[in-house]
Scaffold this active site. Structure first.
Site, mmCIF file in Angstrom:
data_model
loop_
_atom_site.group_PDB
_atom_site.id
_atom_site.type_symbol
_atom_site.label_atom_id
_atom_site.label_comp_id
_atom_site.label_asym_id
_atom_site.label_seq_id
_atom_site.Cartn_x
_atom_site.Cartn_y
_atom_site.Cartn_z
ATOM 1 N N LYS A 187 0.857 -1.202 0.000
ATOM 2 C CA LYS A 187 0.000 0.000 0.000
ATOM 3 C C LYS A 187 0.881 1.235 0.000
ATOM 4 O O LYS A 187 1.701 1.427 0.890
ATOM 5 C CB LYS A 187 -0.932 0.046 1.213
ATOM 6 C CG LYS A 187 -1.986 1.136 1.021
ATOM 7 C CD LYS A 187 -2.685 1.554 2.284
ATOM 8 C CE LYS A 187 -2.024 2.667 3.034
ATOM 9 N NZ LYS A 187 -1.898 3.957 2.322
ATOM 10 N N GLY A 239 6.688 3.861 8.791
ATOM 11 C CA GLY A 239 5.825 5.007 9.048
ATOM 12 C C GLY A 239 5.971 5.462 10.481
ATOM 13 O O GLY A 239 7.001 5.217 11.124
ATOM 14 N N GLY A 244 2.605 2.344 13.757
ATOM 15 C CA GLY A 244 3.351 1.094 13.926
ATOM 16 C C GLY A 244 2.788 0.257 15.070
ATOM 17 O O GLY A 244 2.697 -0.970 14.975
ATOM 18 N N GLU A 261 9.688 -0.061 10.752
ATOM 19 C CA GLU A 261 10.689 1.012 10.647
ATOM 20 C C GLU A 261 9.950 2.299 10.991
ATOM 21 O O GLU A 261 9.138 2.787 10.199
ATOM 22 C CB GLU A 261 11.251 1.101 9.220
ATOM 23 C CG GLU A 261 11.923 -0.163 8.707
ATOM 24 C CD GLU A 261 13.309 -0.403 9.290
ATOM 25 O OE1 GLU A 261 13.755 0.392 10.136
ATOM 26 O OE2 GLU A 261 13.928 -1.400 8.905
ATOM 27 N N CYS A 296 13.210 10.023 8.791
ATOM 28 C CA CYS A 296 13.197 9.336 10.087
ATOM 29 C C CYS A 296 14.548 9.436 10.770
ATOM 30 O O CYS A 296 14.637 9.467 11.985
ATOM 31 C CB CYS A 296 12.817 7.880 9.883
ATOM 32 S SG CYS A 296 13.780 7.121 8.567
ATOM 33 N N GLU A 395 9.128 13.858 17.371
ATOM 34 C CA GLU A 395 9.626 13.953 16.001
ATOM 35 C C GLU A 395 8.824 15.042 15.276
ATOM 36 O O GLU A 395 7.614 14.922 15.117
ATOM 37 C CB GLU A 395 9.406 12.603 15.316
ATOM 38 C CG GLU A 395 9.945 12.548 13.920
ATOM 39 C CD GLU A 395 9.626 11.219 13.230
ATOM 40 O OE1 GLU A 395 8.477 10.748 13.335
ATOM 41 O OE2 GLU A 395 10.523 10.662 12.585
HETATM 42 P P1 NAD Z 1 2.046 7.352 8.868
HETATM 43 O O1 NAD Z 1 2.341 6.343 9.928
HETATM 44 O O2 NAD Z 1 0.989 8.333 9.102
HETATM 45 O O3 NAD Z 1 1.645 6.596 7.504
HETATM 46 C C1 NAD Z 1 2.482 5.609 6.936
HETATM 47 C C2 NAD Z 1 1.625 4.686 6.075
HETATM 48 O O4 NAD Z 1 0.704 4.003 6.923
HETATM 49 C C3 NAD Z 1 0.772 5.402 5.025
HETATM 50 O O5 NAD Z 1 0.735 4.607 3.858
HETATM 51 C C4 NAD Z 1 -0.609 5.461 5.688
HETATM 52 O O6 NAD Z 1 -1.663 5.497 4.769
HETATM 53 C C5 NAD Z 1 -0.623 4.147 6.452
HETATM 54 N N1 NAD Z 1 -1.514 4.129 7.615
HETATM 55 C C6 NAD Z 1 -1.934 5.181 8.373
HETATM 56 N N2 NAD Z 1 -2.737 4.734 9.369
HETATM 57 C C7 NAD Z 1 -2.801 3.388 9.236
HETATM 58 C C8 NAD Z 1 -3.450 2.361 9.990
HETATM 59 N N3 NAD Z 1 -4.183 2.632 11.070
HETATM 60 N N4 NAD Z 1 -3.287 1.077 9.597
HETATM 61 C C9 NAD Z 1 -2.525 0.771 8.509
HETATM 62 N N5 NAD Z 1 -1.892 1.703 7.766
HETATM 63 C C10 NAD Z 1 -2.022 2.994 8.123
HETATM 64 O O7 NAD Z 1 3.441 8.029 8.526
HETATM 65 P P2 NAD Z 1 3.742 9.175 7.465
HETATM 66 O O8 NAD Z 1 3.262 10.472 7.998
HETATM 67 O O9 NAD Z 1 3.294 8.738 6.121
HETATM 68 O O10 NAD Z 1 5.342 9.134 7.452
HETATM 69 C C11 NAD Z 1 6.139 9.773 8.381
HETATM 70 C C12 NAD Z 1 6.616 8.814 9.438
HETATM 71 O O11 NAD Z 1 7.324 7.717 8.846
HETATM 72 C C13 NAD Z 1 7.612 9.459 10.381
HETATM 73 O O12 NAD Z 1 7.302 9.095 11.696
HETATM 74 C C14 NAD Z 1 8.942 8.852 9.960
HETATM 75 O O13 NAD Z 1 9.917 8.851 10.963
HETATM 76 C C15 NAD Z 1 8.538 7.490 9.563
HETATM 77 N N6 NAD Z 1 9.544 6.899 8.684
HETATM 78 C C16 NAD Z 1 10.368 5.936 9.192
HETATM 79 C C17 NAD Z 1 11.375 5.393 8.399
HETATM 80 C C18 NAD Z 1 12.329 4.359 8.939
HETATM 81 O O14 NAD Z 1 13.016 3.736 8.134
HETATM 82 N N7 NAD Z 1 12.410 4.160 10.246
HETATM 83 C C19 NAD Z 1 11.525 5.827 7.086
HETATM 84 C C20 NAD Z 1 10.667 6.812 6.604
HETATM 85 C C21 NAD Z 1 9.678 7.342 7.413
#
Ligand code: NAD
Length: 492
Positions: A187, A239, A244, A261, A296, A395
Site C-alpha cells: 500500500k 511510518g 506502527g 521502521e 526518520c 519527532e
Molecule cells: P504514517 O504512519 O501516518 O503513515 C504511513 C503509512 O501508513 C501510510 O501509507 C498510511 O496510509 C498508512 N496508515 C496510516 N494509518 C494506518 C493504519 N491505522 N493502519 C494501517 N496503515 C495505516 O506516517 P507518514 O506520515 O506517512 O510518514 C512519516 C513517518 O514515517 C515518520 O514518523 C517517519 O519517521 C517514519 N519513517 C520511518 C522510516 C524508517 O526507516 N524508520 C523511514 C521513513 C519514514
C-alpha cells in the site's frame, strides 16, 4: 469502472487518473472513489489514485496468494535475474521517475529526487544479485541422520510505506519480499503514490501477474484491512510510531511476524575538535535539511560543546543561508516544499510552541519562494528549548533543529539517550577512541561517525526502542524478516 490490462494504461477516466496494480491489471477501486494527489511545491493537483477499501485489498491479497506457489518454486537466481532487469529498467528511465518523485513529494529534483530514483535501481539490482544467498545449514549429527535447514518464503507479504522517500522505501520492500520468494501487496502513501505506481508499471512488464500488487488508499480505508487480513503472512511497515503500534496489534491476533521502521529523534553530537566546515556540512546532511527534515533518521537534536557553540552555530547558519529554497523542479533549488498543508501546519506549530515556551528561533520559519503557492519552511534552528519540551522529545518531521550546549561527557550521553526513540545517532570528532566509545554507548540502531549521509543497500538498518522492530536493508535482515527457517531431519 475501467479495468485495463495494458501496463501503460494509467489513464482510465482522464489522463490524470492513475489506477492501481492488482493481479497484473490496472484497476480502479471497486467503489470508484478517488484521492487527489497534490504537488506541494505549487499547490496544484497532479492527478487521482484509487481510494481502495477492504474489497480491493481482498482482491489484491487473493491475487498474491494465487501467484505465491509459482513464484516460490522459481530458482532463487531466476527470481534474482528478473529483479536485476527491473533495476536496469528503472536506471534507464530514472529521470522520468525523479520528476514524478519531485512533483508529488516536494523534494528538490537536483538534491533529492534524482538520488532517490537511482536508489530504486540500485536496490533492485542489489537484491537481485544476492538472491542466491537464501541458503540453509547442515548439522553434524553423525552418519545416521541428515539434518538440514531451508529458508522458505513466508507467503503473502503486506507492505505499507510513507510518503517521505516513497521509491526508496517501496523498492526496498518489493526487492526484499520478492527476491526471497514471497509475493507482495504494497500500500502506497496517499500523499505520494505516483512514482511507486510508475515503478510497479515497469516491474509488471517483467513479473508474473499477482507477484507484485500495488494498491493506493488511506490508512483507514486500505491500510487497516491489509494489516488485519488473515491471508497476509507477514507485515512490513514503515511510518510513524503511533501507526506502527496499531500494525503490531493487528498482527498479534494471528501471530503474524512484523517488521517496523518507525520514527526518530536522533542526536548529532559535535566535539570541540570538530568546529570545521566538513562537520557543518555533515550536520546539515544529517539533519536532512535538503529534504526539509522529513526523514526518520534526521539528526534533529544537535549537541554542541560549549567551547565551540557560538562559532559552530555561526558557521552553520551561514551555510544554511546559502541554500536555495524554491520550486522542487527548478534546477537551482536545494530545498523544496513540505509534503502537505497538514504537515506544514504541524511544523509551524512546533516552531510557534517552542517560541511561546521561551526558546529562541536563531534562524528559519515559514518561507514563500513560489508565488503560486506551496508549503515552504526555511531551515530552522532553535536554542534554549527545555530537555522535556515537545521540540526535544517529539519527532517534528520538518526542517527544525534543536540545538543544545554540553560540557560534561557523562551528562551528554545521558541526555542523548534520554529519548523514547532509538533510530540513529551521529558523532563528530577526530578522536577515534571518543568516537568508538560514543558509538558503542548510543542506544540506537545506526551510528555514523563523521558522516551524515543516507543508508546503503547491504547495511543493517532499523531502530531500537520505539523506533522499530527488526532490521532491513542488509542481506541478513532481509532473510530474517522475509523467510522462515525449516529444519528437516532424515534417518539414513
Ligand atoms: P504514517 O504512519 O501516518 O503513515 C504511513 C503509512 O501508513 C501510510 O501509507 C498510511 O496510509 C498508512 N496508515 C496510516 N494509518 C494506518 C493504519 N491505522 N493502519 C494501517 N496503515 C495505516 O506516517 P507518514 O506520515 O506517512 O510518514 C512519516 C513517518 O514515517 C515518520 O514518523 C517517519 O519517521 C517514519 N519513517 C520511518 C522510516 C524508517 O526507516 N524508520 C523511514 C521513513 C519514514
Amino acid at each position: 469502472m475501467t479495468n485495463q490490462t495494458t501496463a501503460n494504461a494509467h489513464a482510465s477516466k482522464s489522463s490524470k487518473d492513475y489506477p492501481q496494480l492488482i493481479d497484473g491489471k490496472w484497476v480502479c477501486a471497486k467503489n470508484d472513489s478517488w484521492i487527489d494527489v497534490e504537488n506541494p511545491g505549487r499547490g496544484t493537483i497532479l492527478g487521482r489514485v484509487p481510494d481502495s477499501r477492504e474489497e480491493d485489498v481482498d482482491s489484491a491479497v487473493a491475487a498474491a496468494k494465487e501467484a505465491f506457489d509459482g513464484w516460490k518454486r522459481k530458482a532463487a537466481r531466476d527470481r534474482g535475474r528478473l529483479l536485476i532487469q527491473i533495476g536496469d529498467v528503472i536506471a534507464d528511465r530514472q529521470e522520468e521517475l525523479a520528476r514524478i518523485i519531485s512533483s508529488e513529494t516536494g523534494n528538490a529534483l537536483r538534491t533529492q529526487a534524482r538520488g532517490e530514483a537511482a536508489s530504486g535501481a540500485d536496490i533492485f539490482r542489489f537484491y537481485g544479485e544476492v538472491a542466491s544467498q537464501q541458503k540453509g545449514d547442515t548439522l553434524p549429527f553423525g552418519d545416521n541422520l541428515l539434518s538440514y535447514t531451508v529458508r522458505e518464503p513466508v507467503g503473502v507479504v503486506g507492505g505499507i510505506v510513507p510518503w517521505n522517500a516513497p521509491v526508496t522505501l517501496a523498492t526496498l520492500k518489493m526487492a526484499m519480499a520478492l527476491s526471497t520468494g514471497n509475493t507482495l501487496v504494497l500500500k502506497v502513501a496517499e500523499l505520494a503514490p505516483l512514482a511507486v505506481l510508475k515503478v510497479a508499471e515497469w516491474a509488471n512488464e517483467l513479473l508474473p501477474a499477482g507477484v507484485l500488487n500495488v494498491i493506493s488508499g488511506t490508512g483507514l480505508g486500505a491500510g487497516v484491512p491489509l494489516a488485519g487480513h488473515s491471508d497476509v503472512a507477514k507485515l512490513t511497515f514503515t511510518g510513524s510510531t503511533s501507526v506502527g503500534k496499531e500494525i503490531l496489534s493487528a498482527a498479534a491476533s494471528r501471530v503474524a511476524p512484523v517488521s517496523l521502521e518507525l520514527g526518530g529523534k536522533s542526536p548529532a553530537i559535535v566535539f570541540p575538535d570538530s568546529d570545521d566546515a566538513a562537520t557543518v556540512s555533515n550536520v546539515i546532511s544529517a539533519m536532512r535539511f535538503t529534504r526539509q527534515g522529513q526523514s526518520c533518521t534526521a539528526g534533529s537534536r544537535l549537541f554542541l560543546h560549549k567551547s565551540i557553540y557560538d562559532s559552530f552555530l555561526s558557521k552553520l547558519t551561514a551555510e544554511l543561508d546559502k541554500l536555495v529554497i524554491g520550486d522542487p523542479l527548478d534546477e537551482a533549488t536545494d530545498i523544496g516544499a513540505i509534503a502537505s498543508q497538514k504537515q506544514y501546519n504541524t511544523v509551524l506549530e512546533y516552531i510557534n510552541d517552542a517560541s511561546t515556551e521561551g526558546a529562541t528561533i536563531i534562524t528559519g520559519g515559514p518561507d514563500k519562494p513560489v508565488e503560486s503557492g506551496g508549503y515552504y519552511v526555511a531551515p530552522t534552528i532553535i536554542a534554549g528549548a527545555e530537555a522535556d519540551s515537545k521540540l526535544c522529545r517529539e519527532e517534528v518531521f520538518g526542517p527544525v533543529l534543536a540545538v543544545i550546549p554540553w560540557e560534561d561527557e557523562e551528562e551528554l550521553l545521558k541526555q542523548a539517550n534520554d529519548s523514547s526513540y532509538g533510530l540513529a545517532g551521529y558523532v563528530f570528532t577526530k578522536d577515534i577512541s571518543t568516537a568508538i566509545r560514543f558509538a558503542n554507548d548510543l542506544e540506537v540502531g545506526w551510528v555514523q561517525v563523521n558522516r551524515g549521509g543516507g543508508q546503503l543497500p547491504g547495511m543493517s538498518y532499523g531502530g531500537n526502542k520505539q523506533s522499530g522492530l527488526g532490521r532491513e536493508y542488509s542481506v541478513e535482515g532481509a532473510l530474517e524478516s522475509f523467510t522462515t527457517v525449516k529444519n528437516i531431519t532424515v534417518a539414513i
